[in-house]
Design an enzyme around this catalytic site. Sequence first.
Site, PDB file in Angstrom:
ATOM      1  N   GLY A  49       0.723  -1.260  -0.015  1.00  0.00           N
ATOM      2  CA  GLY A  49      -0.059   0.279   0.150  1.00  0.00           C
ATOM      3  C   GLY A  49       0.849   1.407   0.094  1.00  0.00           C
ATOM      4  CD  GLU A 104       0.652   0.804   6.701  1.00  0.00           C
ATOM      5  OE1 GLU A 104       1.152   0.799   5.336  1.00  0.00           O
ATOM      6  OE2 GLU A 104       0.329  -0.098   7.176  1.00  0.00           O
ATOM      7  CG  ASP A 108      -9.455   1.610   8.822  1.00  0.00           C
ATOM      8  OD1 ASP A 108     -10.208   2.247   9.057  1.00  0.00           O
ATOM      9  OD2 ASP A 108      -9.725   0.253   8.807  1.00  0.00           O
ATOM     10  CE  LYS A 136     -10.443   4.603   5.739  1.00  0.00           C
ATOM     11  NZ  LYS A 136     -10.939   3.084   5.695  1.00  0.00           N
ATOM     12  CG  PHE A 157     -12.610   0.362   1.450  1.00  0.00           C
ATOM     13  CD1 PHE A 157     -11.926  -0.125   2.555  1.00  0.00           C
ATOM     14  CD2 PHE A 157     -12.208   0.289   0.012  1.00  0.00           C
ATOM     15  CE1 PHE A 157     -10.714  -1.020   2.272  1.00  0.00           C
ATOM     16  CE2 PHE A 157     -11.114  -0.863  -0.055  1.00  0.00           C
ATOM     17  CZ  PHE A 157     -10.373  -1.127   1.002  1.00  0.00           C
ATOM     18  CB  VAL A 158      -9.883   5.929   0.329  1.00  0.00           C
ATOM     19  CG1 VAL A 158     -10.732   6.792   0.833  1.00  0.00           C
ATOM     20  CG2 VAL A 158      -8.834   5.525   1.317  1.00  0.00           C
ATOM     21  CG  ASP A 164      -5.408  -3.378  -2.249  1.00  0.00           C
ATOM     22  OD1 ASP A 164      -5.052  -2.861  -0.844  1.00  0.00           O
ATOM     23  OD2 ASP A 164      -5.705  -4.727  -2.169  1.00  0.00           O
ATOM     24  NE  ARG A 170      -1.692  -3.062  -4.332  1.00  0.00           N
ATOM     25  CZ  ARG A 170      -1.970  -3.167  -2.863  1.00  0.00           C
ATOM     26  NH1 ARG A 170      -1.942  -2.194  -2.108  1.00  0.00           N
ATOM     27  NH2 ARG A 170      -2.192  -4.490  -2.270  1.00  0.00           N
TER      28      ARG A 170
HETATM   29  P1  IMP Z   1      -5.699  -1.162  10.459  1.00  0.00           P
HETATM   30  O1  IMP Z   1      -4.755  -2.303  11.091  1.00  0.00           O
HETATM   31  O2  IMP Z   1      -7.143  -1.394  10.497  1.00  0.00           O
HETATM   32  O3  IMP Z   1      -5.137   0.337  10.827  1.00  0.00           O
HETATM   33  O4  IMP Z   1      -5.564  -1.175   8.635  1.00  0.00           O
HETATM   34  C1  IMP Z   1      -4.378  -0.712   8.272  1.00  0.00           C
HETATM   35  C2  IMP Z   1      -4.346  -1.541   6.587  1.00  0.00           C
HETATM   36  O5  IMP Z   1      -5.555  -1.725   6.147  1.00  0.00           O
HETATM   37  C3  IMP Z   1      -3.854  -0.285   5.790  1.00  0.00           C
HETATM   38  O6  IMP Z   1      -2.231  -0.483   5.666  1.00  0.00           O
HETATM   39  C4  IMP Z   1      -4.378  -0.814   4.565  1.00  0.00           C
HETATM   40  O7  IMP Z   1      -3.641  -1.678   3.835  1.00  0.00           O
HETATM   41  C5  IMP Z   1      -5.759  -1.305   5.031  1.00  0.00           C
HETATM   42  N1  IMP Z   1      -6.903  -0.298   4.828  1.00  0.00           N
HETATM   43  C6  IMP Z   1      -7.307   0.230   5.722  1.00  0.00           C
HETATM   44  N2  IMP Z   1      -8.372   0.908   5.417  1.00  0.00           N
HETATM   45  C7  IMP Z   1      -8.242   0.979   3.979  1.00  0.00           C
HETATM   46  C8  IMP Z   1      -9.058   1.766   2.715  1.00  0.00           C
HETATM   47  O8  IMP Z   1      -9.882   2.398   3.165  1.00  0.00           O
HETATM   48  N3  IMP Z   1      -8.560   1.371   1.638  1.00  0.00           N
HETATM   49  C9  IMP Z   1      -7.485   0.459   1.267  1.00  0.00           C
HETATM   50  N4  IMP Z   1      -6.973  -0.344   2.271  1.00  0.00           N
HETATM   51  C10 IMP Z   1      -7.262  -0.013   3.751  1.00  0.00           C
END
Ligand code: IMP
Length: 188
Positions: A49, A104, A108, A136, A157-158, A164, A170
């Site tokens: 990502g 990163e 999220d 976020k 969701f972006v 991706d 991507r």
């Molecule tokens: P977290 O562990 O929930 O913070 O998620 C982190 C990972 O989830 C990021 O590195 C992304 O790869 C993926 N992710 C989280 N939100 C999105 C989104 O809106 N679009 C695409 N990938 C996301």
Amino acid sequence: MDTTAKIYEDLDRILVTREEIRQAVEKLGRQITEDYQGKDLVMVCILKGASLFFTDLIREVDLPLSTEFMAVSSYGSGTSSTGVVRILKDLDRNIENRHVLIVEDIVDSGKTLYYLMQVLSQRHPASISIAALLDKPARRVVDLTTRYSCFNIPDAFVVGYGLDYDEKYRNLPDIGVLHPRIYQADDA
Ligand code: IMP
């Protein structure tokens, strides 16, 4: 490609334009240059990502830094975190006594980075910080401090600029909200 390209029809709307990204990356590069003067800096790209963000960002940092790549999996093909983080590719070099900056794409829930920070801290770096392109905050479930983040975005969701959905999108130069019909069709 520009925003009239066919692939853009899969977006509900554009959230961050390529020009906004370019300016933010330039600004962040200047900040990192200032903050890491005289330090042995290792910038770690979290694949896949952060790949576009990383390659743009390192070119804005005026320091003799080194680069490392790490691959982790936190999601399957869906749009929400499973909480399970697996290291698919580890760093090649030792980070002991070095200043580590994890790059990163998006924070999220924060679970992925929380886990990574724990794993890498055990290797005794001189310091360890996070640079995220997107954040976020409304979705956070763990206590995580990001030293740098470029854009706070709403809970949507972006995709694009490295991010991706099911390994696709991507290559979009801008960041946009994926049209729900794309993943609803997959869920059906
Ligand atoms: P977290 O562990 O929930 O913070 O998620 C982190 C990972 O989830 C990021 O590195 C992304 O790869 C993926 N992710 C989280 N939100 C999105 C989104 O809106 N679009 C695409 N990938 C996301």
